[in-house]
Scaffold this motif. Structure first.
Motif, short mmCIF file in Angstrom:
data_model
loop_
_atom_site.label_atom_id
_atom_site.label_comp_id
_atom_site.label_asym_id
_atom_site.label_seq_id
_atom_site.Cartn_x
_atom_site.Cartn_y
_atom_site.Cartn_z
N GLN A 170 0.82 -1.21 0.00
CA GLN A 170 0.00 0.00 0.00
C GLN A 170 0.85 1.27 0.00
O GLN A 170 0.56 2.22 -0.72
CB GLN A 170 -0.96 -0.01 1.20
N SER A 171 1.94 1.29 0.79
CA SER A 171 2.74 2.52 0.85
C SER A 171 3.45 2.76 -0.49
O SER A 171 3.59 3.90 -0.93
CB SER A 171 3.73 2.48 2.02
N LEU A 187 -5.01 -3.33 -3.04
CA LEU A 187 -4.61 -1.93 -2.89
C LEU A 187 -5.83 -1.02 -2.85
O LEU A 187 -6.81 -1.24 -3.55
CB LEU A 187 -3.70 -1.52 -4.05
N LYS A 188 -5.73 0.01 -2.02
CA LYS A 188 -6.78 1.02 -1.97
C LYS A 188 -6.16 2.36 -2.37
O LYS A 188 -5.63 3.08 -1.53
CB LYS A 188 -7.38 1.08 -0.56
N ASN A 240 -0.01 -5.05 -9.91
CA ASN A 240 0.33 -5.40 -8.52
C ASN A 240 0.51 -6.90 -8.32
O ASN A 240 -0.43 -7.67 -8.49
CB ASN A 240 -0.78 -4.89 -7.59
N CYS A 249 2.26 1.83 -3.40
CA CYS A 249 1.17 2.29 -4.28
C CYS A 249 0.95 3.80 -4.09
O CYS A 249 0.87 4.56 -5.06
CB CYS A 249 -0.11 1.51 -3.94
N ASP A 250 0.90 4.24 -2.84
CA ASP A 250 0.70 5.67 -2.55
C ASP A 250 1.82 6.52 -3.17
O ASP A 250 1.57 7.56 -3.77
CB ASP A 250 0.67 5.91 -1.02
#
Lengths: 217, 217
Positions: free
Chosen positions: A166-167, A188-189, A182, A169-170
């Motif tokens: 997630q981090s 992932l959000k 991914n 992705c951000d």
């Protein structure tokens, strides 16, 4: 009757159809390399293990091709599919997480041939940072925005472990990435609406265990 | 009204539905770990980014669950999905081709947790043969029939390059493998009817290039 298809909106084609279009494209590439000029929907569908009726339905998303009973023009159809699939141009990608999956991805046969070029590799391991792999320096993630801007990168590939997916992705979104592939086993959000495709190896294995559990020989 | 679902034939569920059932199963595992007892189709579908109507339709393949308006029993539904997905038991697999993809596969998080155990690793590289990885000796492919028999292996994972994919597939089938997960960029043509699932990384990338080509920001 011939319909115009120049101004079609290809953005509405379902993902599952896009994946089949890629199958057809790969089979057509193969036919082209053998010098085949025309192919029937029956023959093409047999090549890719898809029903002929499904193939015709899928191609209807793309416009009208060929004349009934005469088959498809291999070169024309292949070119049209390449355009729909975005393979008429080259794409740059960055990759985060240079472990086994990351290595496997960068080395995967067929990716270069399809016009996807790696422009940045990122890792948190200080032993890896600074090393050069296939002409690309492995960098700390702080360099991501600079590399994305410099090489006009739009695709990010995430091959980090579960807990940092997630981090990463951000950070990719902050750097300007608009499409992510991914491999991390996490849903992932994204904080912004971008396109994410996930490869979940467990999910593919589970189709095997389902088969083995419920299909008698 | 409650229908009996004990003798349902789960072998007819389409592959695309099986993949979504796995998504629901993963989300339910997560809910279970948090102690959640009931979940509505709306809430569960939001967790997995699937429409509630699609989720209800998918679960209808599996039988009747819950009472309208009261939601699903998390533990019961999860158990039922595990059974359908073949995750109520453990599976043994062998892997051929111990390069980056092979390494990545054996080390992939989540595969052991789902009950898939590696029992044999094969390679043609003499430098690798005889080495031990995670307790498994890397062997020449000639040992395959013996290992498959000894460990009651049903799943074969192919992570060899393009040009040896087909011959490895043939050898796996001869050895008694009935389900294959194929990472080699080649469409396998098995000599006997078995189950094959292919992971084609190029195909997943192409959904990204399609998106980038046809979706305006």
């Amino acid at each position: 009757m011939v319909k115009k298809n120049d101004n079609r909106d290809f953005s509405q084609i379902p993902r599952v159809v896009i994946k089949r279009l890629f199958k057809y494209h790969s089979a057509l590439e193969n036919l082209l390399s053998k010098g085949t000029v025309k192919v029937s929907s029956k023959s093409l569908s047999a090549d890719v293990h898809v029903k002929a009726s499904q193939l015709r339905k899928d191609l209807a998303y793309c416009g009208e091709f060929g004349t009934r009973g005469k088959g498809y023009d291999v070169k024309y159809l292949n070119g049209k599919l390449a355009e729909i699939l975005g393979l008429h141009t080259e794409w740059n990608y960055i990759l985060a997480g240079f472990g086994h999956v990351g290595h496997a991805f960068v080395c995967y046969e067929g990716i270069f041939r399809k016009g996807f070029n790696v422009k940045g590799i990122f890792d948190i391991d200080e032993k890896k940072i600074g090393q050069v792999f296939r002409g690309i320096e492995i960098c700390d993630i702080s360099k991501m925005p600079e590399i994305v801007r410099e090489h006009n990168v739009q695709i990010g590939v995430i091959t980090v472990p579960f807990d940092s997916g997630q981090s990463v992705c951000d950070k990719m979104i902050e750097a300007g990435i608009t499409a992510i592939l991914n491999f991390a086993p996490v849903l992932l959000k994204p904080k912004k609406s971008i396109f994410i495709e996930r490869i979940d190896i467990s999910r593919e294995l589970v189709t095997l265990s389902h088969y083995l559990s419920h299909h008698k020989e």
